[in-house]
Design a protein around this motif. Structure first.
Motif, PDB file in Angstrom:
ATOM      1  N   LEU A 198      -0.389  13.691   2.140  1.00 22.32           N
ATOM      2  CA  LEU A 198      -0.053  12.273   2.285  1.00 22.32           C
ATOM      3  C   LEU A 198      -0.497  11.454   1.084  1.00 22.32           C
ATOM      4  O   LEU A 198       0.176  10.505   0.688  1.00 22.32           O
ATOM      5  CB  LEU A 198      -0.644  11.708   3.574  1.00 22.32           C
ATOM      6  CG  LEU A 198       0.081  12.171   4.839  1.00 22.32           C
ATOM      7  CD1 LEU A 198      -0.692  11.747   6.077  1.00 22.32           C
ATOM      8  CD2 LEU A 198       1.503  11.650   4.877  1.00 22.32           C
ATOM      9  N   THR A 199      -1.617  11.830   0.481  1.00 24.84           N
ATOM     10  CA  THR A 199      -2.061  11.139  -0.729  1.00 24.84           C
ATOM     11  C   THR A 199      -1.027  11.310  -1.830  1.00 24.84           C
ATOM     12  O   THR A 199      -0.667  10.348  -2.519  1.00 24.84           O
ATOM     13  CB  THR A 199      -3.434  11.655  -1.176  1.00 24.84           C
ATOM     14  OG1 THR A 199      -4.394  11.328  -0.162  1.00 24.84           O
ATOM     15  CG2 THR A 199      -3.868  11.035  -2.494  1.00 24.84           C
ATOM     16  N   ALA A 210       5.325   7.319  -3.864  1.00 23.94           N
ATOM     17  CA  ALA A 210       6.091   6.186  -3.348  1.00 23.94           C
ATOM     18  C   ALA A 210       5.640   4.851  -3.921  1.00 23.94           C
ATOM     19  O   ALA A 210       6.448   3.932  -4.074  1.00 23.94           O
ATOM     20  CB  ALA A 210       6.001   6.149  -1.827  1.00 23.94           C
ATOM     21  N   THR A 211       4.352   4.717  -4.234  1.00 20.55           N
ATOM     22  CA  THR A 211       3.811   3.418  -4.643  1.00 20.55           C
ATOM     23  C   THR A 211       3.413   3.329  -6.107  1.00 20.55           C
ATOM     24  O   THR A 211       3.247   2.230  -6.631  1.00 20.55           O
ATOM     25  CB  THR A 211       2.559   3.084  -3.819  1.00 20.55           C
ATOM     26  OG1 THR A 211       1.533   4.036  -4.132  1.00 20.55           O
ATOM     27  CG2 THR A 211       2.850   3.086  -2.331  1.00 20.55           C
ATOM     28  N   TRP A 221      -7.483   1.475  -2.590  1.00 19.76           N
ATOM     29  CA  TRP A 221      -6.288   2.144  -3.079  1.00 19.76           C
ATOM     30  C   TRP A 221      -5.358   1.079  -3.613  1.00 19.76           C
ATOM     31  O   TRP A 221      -5.007   0.142  -2.881  1.00 19.76           O
ATOM     32  CB  TRP A 221      -5.640   2.930  -1.943  1.00 19.76           C
ATOM     33  CG  TRP A 221      -4.344   3.595  -2.271  1.00 19.76           C
ATOM     34  CD1 TRP A 221      -4.083   4.405  -3.346  1.00 19.76           C
ATOM     35  CD2 TRP A 221      -3.128   3.508  -1.540  1.00 19.76           C
ATOM     36  NE1 TRP A 221      -2.785   4.833  -3.309  1.00 19.76           N
ATOM     37  CE2 TRP A 221      -2.174   4.296  -2.199  1.00 19.76           C
ATOM     38  CE3 TRP A 221      -2.749   2.845  -0.386  1.00 19.76           C
ATOM     39  CZ2 TRP A 221      -0.871   4.442  -1.764  1.00 19.76           C
ATOM     40  CZ3 TRP A 221      -1.448   2.993   0.063  1.00 19.76           C
ATOM     41  CH2 TRP A 221      -0.532   3.783  -0.621  1.00 19.76           C
ATOM     42  N   ASN A 233       2.135   9.252  -0.861  1.00 24.67           N
ATOM     43  CA  ASN A 233       1.894   7.817  -1.014  1.00 24.67           C
ATOM     44  C   ASN A 233       1.825   7.410  -2.477  1.00 24.67           C
ATOM     45  O   ASN A 233       2.333   6.358  -2.865  1.00 24.67           O
ATOM     46  CB  ASN A 233       0.623   7.412  -0.286  1.00 24.67           C
ATOM     47  CG  ASN A 233       0.727   7.572   1.210  1.00 24.67           C
ATOM     48  OD1 ASN A 233       1.812   7.740   1.765  1.00 24.67           O
ATOM     49  ND2 ASN A 233      -0.404   7.553   1.883  1.00 24.67           N
TER      50      ASN A 233
END
Length: 138
Positions: free
Chosen positions: A20-21, A27-28, A56, A24
């Motif tokens: 997930l890191t 995506a960001t 983050w 994410n």
């Protein structure tokens, strides 16, 4: 395919965190997730309070804040939050989020300038999880 349910699974938690890191970050564009802690000790080195969370990108989230019972009402909780906010700003964060059950301290966070952004019902005992937010910008 097989589904397995159970208790704590550190291997699975590590795998999910890594996957997930990466997702994410892709995506960001934010690749700077970092744990955050503030520890308060008395003169003998005993922990009397503390805070954990993470930063983050331009976000900071408090996961846990605790003050030992004999130190509650002394301003220590405020000092812990202000230290976390200062560190979050140093890391480039523009806002903070925290949640607190209704039987804990949502009013404490509101006194510090946090605004309730939502409530999740269904906490045991008829309580709610209160979600709060605060801008760190002047």
């Amino acid at each position: 395919m097989r589904l397995t349910t159970g208790g704590e699974d550190k291997d699975l938690a590590g795998l999910l965190d890594e996957a997930l890191t990466a997702f994410n970050a892709e995506a960001t564009g934010a690749h700077d997730g970092e744990e955050l802690s503030v520890r308060a000790e008395d003169g003998d080195g005993a922990v009397v309070g503390g805070l954990t969370g993470w930063t983050w990108g331009d976000s900071c989230e408090v996961h846990m804040l605790w003050v030992r019972e004999d130190r509650r009402g002394s301003g220590l909780g405020t000092r812990l939050m202000r230290a976390a906010e200062a560190e979050a700003r140093r890391r480039g964060c523009r806002h903070m989020a925290v949640s607190s059950y209704t039987f804990q301290a949502p009013g404490f966070y509101e006194k510090l300038g946090y605004t309730v952004t939502g409530r999740t019902p269904g906490v045991p005992g008829g309580h709610e999880d209160v979600h709060l937010y605060r801008s760190l910008e002047p």
